[in-house]
Design an enzyme around this catalytic site. Structure first.
Site, PDB file in Angstrom:
ATOM      1  CG  ASP A  21      -1.693   1.230   1.434  1.00 37.19           C
ATOM      2  OD1 ASP A  21      -1.855   1.970   0.438  1.00 37.19           O
ATOM      3  OD2 ASP A  21      -2.168   1.482   2.564  1.00 37.19           O
ATOM      4  CG  ASN A  23      -2.986   5.301  -1.260  1.00 35.74           C
ATOM      5  OD1 ASN A  23      -3.051   4.249  -0.610  1.00 35.74           O
ATOM      6  ND2 ASN A  23      -3.882   5.640  -2.158  1.00 35.74           N
ATOM      7  CG  ASP A  25      -5.934   3.162   0.391  1.00 36.18           C
ATOM      8  OD1 ASP A  25      -5.037   2.294   0.534  1.00 36.18           O
ATOM      9  OD2 ASP A  25      -6.540   3.329  -0.685  1.00 36.18           O
ATOM     10  CG  ASP A  29      -1.371   1.562  -3.745  1.00 42.73           C
ATOM     11  OD1 ASP A  29      -0.181   1.298  -3.979  1.00 42.73           O
ATOM     12  OD2 ASP A  29      -1.749   2.247  -2.763  1.00 42.73           O
ATOM     13  CG  ASP A  98      -7.068 -12.573 -13.259  1.00 42.77           C
ATOM     14  OD1 ASP A  98      -7.919 -13.263 -13.852  1.00 42.77           O
ATOM     15  OD2 ASP A  98      -6.521 -12.928 -12.207  1.00 42.77           O
ATOM     16  CG  ASP A 199     -11.855 -15.678 -13.076  1.00 42.19           C
ATOM     17  OD1 ASP A 199     -11.119 -16.059 -12.160  1.00 42.19           O
ATOM     18  OD2 ASP A 199     -13.093 -15.533 -12.953  1.00 42.19           O
ATOM     19  CD  GLU A 255      -9.736 -20.158 -11.979  1.00 42.99           C
ATOM     20  OE1 GLU A 255      -9.685 -20.325 -10.759  1.00 42.99           O
ATOM     21  OE2 GLU A 255     -10.597 -19.440 -12.511  1.00 42.99           O
ATOM     22  CG  HIS A 328      -6.413 -15.267  -6.033  1.00 42.32           C
ATOM     23  ND1 HIS A 328      -5.973 -15.971  -7.141  1.00 42.32           N
ATOM     24  CD2 HIS A 328      -7.701 -14.963  -6.279  1.00 42.32           C
ATOM     25  CE1 HIS A 328      -6.958 -16.073  -8.008  1.00 42.32           C
ATOM     26  NE2 HIS A 328      -8.025 -15.468  -7.511  1.00 42.32           N
ATOM     27  CG  ASP A 329      -9.272 -18.472  -5.987  1.00 45.72           C
ATOM     28  OD1 ASP A 329      -9.649 -17.403  -5.469  1.00 45.72           O
ATOM     29  OD2 ASP A 329      -9.389 -18.741  -7.199  1.00 45.72           O
TER      30      ASP A 329
HETATM   31  O1  TEU Z   1     -11.990 -18.880  -9.279  1.00 45.30           O
HETATM   32  C1  TEU Z   1     -12.775 -19.860  -9.874  1.00 45.30           C
HETATM   33  C2  TEU Z   1     -12.944 -21.050  -9.130  1.00 45.30           C
HETATM   34  O2  TEU Z   1     -12.913 -22.130  -9.670  1.00 45.30           O
HETATM   35  C3  TEU Z   1     -13.275 -20.861  -7.714  1.00 45.30           C
HETATM   36  O3  TEU Z   1     -14.569 -21.301  -7.551  1.00 45.30           O
HETATM   37  C4  TEU Z   1     -12.372 -21.609  -6.894  1.00 45.30           C
HETATM   38  O4  TEU Z   1     -12.577 -22.970  -7.104  1.00 45.30           O
HETATM   39  C5  TEU Z   1     -12.678 -21.266  -5.489  1.00 45.30           C
HETATM   40  O5  TEU Z   1     -12.399 -19.924  -5.295  1.00 45.30           O
HETATM   41  C6  TEU Z   1     -11.856 -22.086  -4.585  1.00 45.30           C
HETATM   42  O6  TEU Z   1     -12.394 -21.975  -3.340  1.00 45.30           O
HETATM   43  C7  TEU Z   1     -11.885 -17.697  -9.982  1.00 45.30           C
HETATM   44  C8  TEU Z   1     -11.047 -16.713  -9.222  1.00 45.30           C
HETATM   45  O7  TEU Z   1      -9.747 -17.206  -9.116  1.00 45.30           O
HETATM   46  C9  TEU Z   1     -11.696 -16.435  -7.919  1.00 45.30           C
HETATM   47  O8  TEU Z   1     -10.925 -15.602  -7.094  1.00 45.30           O
HETATM   48  C10 TEU Z   1     -13.028 -15.799  -8.193  1.00 45.30           C
HETATM   49  O9  TEU Z   1     -13.731 -15.618  -7.008  1.00 45.30           O
HETATM   50  C11 TEU Z   1     -13.874 -16.642  -9.159  1.00 45.30           C
HETATM   51  O10 TEU Z   1     -13.142 -17.122 -10.262  1.00 45.30           O
HETATM   52  C12 TEU Z   1     -14.986 -15.805  -9.723  1.00 45.30           C
HETATM   53  O11 TEU Z   1     -14.472 -14.871 -10.602  1.00 45.30           O
END
Ligand code: TEU
Length: 553
Positions: A21, A23, A25, A29, A98, A199, A255, A328-329
């Site tokens: 970050d 700035n 907040d 960013d 993305d 995605d 993905e 990130h998931d």
């Molecule tokens: O994720 C798609 C996806 O397959 C998710 O359902 C994933 O299996 C789940 O997050 C796991 O718990 C993509 C993105 O990477 C995710 O961050 C988004 O929330 C999602 O698409 C919707 O755009």
């Protein structure tokens, strides 16, 4: 196999909200990223994959886009983006965007128009259906809870949303939608970006019959079988390839939730008619059980190996693999597949890195993985920010499928927020992530686990990743060598061989905290050289706890 820059590259994923970050907040960013490009340059990565930075109401942290051609206010401006791109390119780092085009935000101009009336020119940009028996068109459940259909009173119709109701699915059957998407993609390519991570691209073609599914757990059916790898997905991607992708030199990774090896061979066919590679999910799902991803069980090595080896051997020579332990998931790699205790965190994080980076495919590093960042282990529901986690907690506890306590245990193990706590830059307040109040709590271990400390310590996880990345640049065999599995019956070890021309590389990793018998390196001492290991000294005939060792012959 044809040589490509994106096969030789190492990709680093940035989740901008949690990276840096600039700035105060409390939200990361673009300028924060630009300020840390030297850090990434030092690590040696070739490409940044930026999770979405577009304008968004942030129902799903930017995966709900309301304008594809402007930057989210929290993240900065288009000038900031242009500077980031230029500064990255100046260092030889490419940027992959993305691309979220299975759905938009409900605040996107197209959807605002679409819901106005049934004769609006944008109506068919989305998937609208008549009620069935006075209710939802079918029993599909959305990924983030509830029905996948949202009722619109004005027109007495429903629209489809595979994710939240603020993420309506685009209608890819409509040629105008596809054309708009391709134009937007070309606009970004003309700006000079280097590729797309797409995605849930496997979900853009739905089963045209929209049939009911079987209900297993709760009130709604899993929609995956009806929306993943649908009848026209390959035709759409071939069209996208003709219209956009083939006109530039891009890295493309789809993905692909629900993808099988056979489907992947089509998406990522080495002739290049669709995408460069896909993210498959099977190794993420090894421990999944009766409540889908919601479990705190760990993956067992034999099952994990079977999945990894299947993807390695079956795509050989036909399609290209992507390699990842987390994103990130997903929870943090070291917490999920390694051991994040004080005793084994460092050694097991290095082992996981070795294992992945020596396999065949393009490796992805998720921000903080190179520091061995761990799961958040939040104790209270109030600490979570993720829409999926919060809705799942509500749904499962309300339906009494799991108690609150059980569900919190699952969240500690697999919530997406485990990956989303801020990047740990140093030991100062808020880990040097922000001067303000962070949008999500930091992992308190930033005092000991942070970039500053690791950069100063030659024996750190950071320096180990640096070495792995440098090895890839030096040895063709790491990129292009054929993969051959070894020790396929072992309960704790994962081992394989790579071969290219006259060379052979042998890698073995101990996924347990116990010493394990392992004789595959015996007699290699005088024939080969050790490329890398997380232990300085080895013991004959065994692998030490979480030991990883790679020998080139
Ligand atoms: O994720 C798609 C996806 O397959 C998710 O359902 C994933 O299996 C789940 O997050 C796991 O718990 C993509 C993105 O990477 C995710 O961050 C988004 O929330 C999602 O698409 C919707 O755009």
């Amino acid at each position: 196999m044809e040589k490509k820059w994106w096969k030789e590259a190492v990709i680093y994923q940035i989740y901008p909200r949690s990276f840096a970050d600039s700035n105060g907040d409390g939200v990361g960013d673009l300028n924060g990223i630009t300020e840390h490009l030297d850090y990434l340059d030092e690590l040696g990565i070739d490409v940044i994959w930026l999770s979405p930075v577009y304008q968004s109401p942030n129902e799903d942290n930017g995966y709900d886009i309301s304008d594809y051609q402007s930057i989210m206010k929290d993240f900065g401006t288009m000038e900031d983006f242009d500077r980031l791109l230029a500064e990255a390119h100046r260092r030889g780092i490419r940027i992959v965007m993305d691309l979220v085009v299975n759905h938009t935000s409900d605040e996107h101009r197209w959807f605002v128009e679409s819901r106005k009336s049934i004769d609006n020119p944008y109506r068919d940009y989305y998937i609208w259906k008549e009620p069935k028996d006075g209710g939802e068109p079918n029993n599909w459940g959305a990924s983030f809870g509830g029905s996948a259909w949202e009722y619109d009173k004005d027109s007495n119709m429903y629209y489809l949303h595979c994710f939240s109701k603020k993420q309506p699915d685009l209608n890819w059957e409509n040629e105008r939608v596809r054309k708009e998407v391709y134009e937007m993609m070309s606009w970004w390519c003309d700006k000079g970006i280097d590729g797309f991570r797409m995605d849930v691209i496997s979900m853009i073609s739905k089963d045209p019959a929209y049939p009911d599914g079987t209900v297993e757990d709760g009130r709604y059916a899993d929609l995956q079988p009806y929306v993943c790898n649908g009848p026209k997905v390959h035709a759409y991607l071939q069209e996208m390839n003709r219209e956009v992708l083939s006109r530039y030199d891009l890295l493309t990774v789809g993905e692909a939730a629900g993808v099988t090896v056979d489907e992947a061979k089509r998406y990522a066919d080495s002739r290049g008619t669709e995408l460069g590679m896909v993210f498959q999910f099977e190794h993420m799902d090894v421990a999944a059980g009766e409540h889908g991803k919601w479990t705190d069980k760990r993956a067992e090595m034999p099952k994990l190996r079977a999945v990894l080896n299947k993807w390695q051997t079956e795509l050989e020579g036909k399609a290209w693999n992507s390699l990842y332990w987390n994103n990130h998931d997903q929870p943090r790699a070291v917490s999920r597949f390694g051991n994040d205790s004080d005793e084994y965190r460092v050694i097991s994080a290095k082992m996981l890195a070795t294992c992945l980076h020596m396999m065949k495919g393009t490796p992805y590093i998720y921000q903080g993985e190179e520091l061995g960042m761990t799961n958040a282990y939040f104790d209270k529901l109030e600490q979570y920010r993720d829409i999926e986690s919060i809705h799942a907690y509500e749904d499962y506890t309300k339906a009494r499928v799991m108690s609150g306590e059980e569900m919190l245990r699952c969240l500690k193990a697999v919530s997406r927020d485990n990956a989303r706590t801020p990047m740990q830059w140093d030991g100062s307040r808020n880990g040097g992530f922000t001067e303000g109040i962070p949008w999500i709590e930091l992992n308190p271990n930033y005092v000991t686990v942070n970039a500053k400390k690791e950069m100063e310590d030659a024996d750190s996880i950071f320096h180990y990743y640096k070495k792995l990345i440098a090895l890839r640049k030096k040895h063709d065999i790491i990129v292009y060598g054929t993969f051959v599995p070894l020790l396929e019956d072992d309960d704790n070890l994962y081992a394989y061989e790579r071969t290219l021309k006259g060379e052979k590389l042998v890698a073995a990793c101990n996924f347990s905290e116990k010493i394990q018998q392992c004789t595959i390196f015996e007699g290699m001492a005088d024939r080969g050289t050790e490329l890398i290991s997380n232990y300085e000294a080895h013991e004959p005939g065994v692998l030490l706890p979480y030991e990883a060792r790679v020998v080139l012959i």
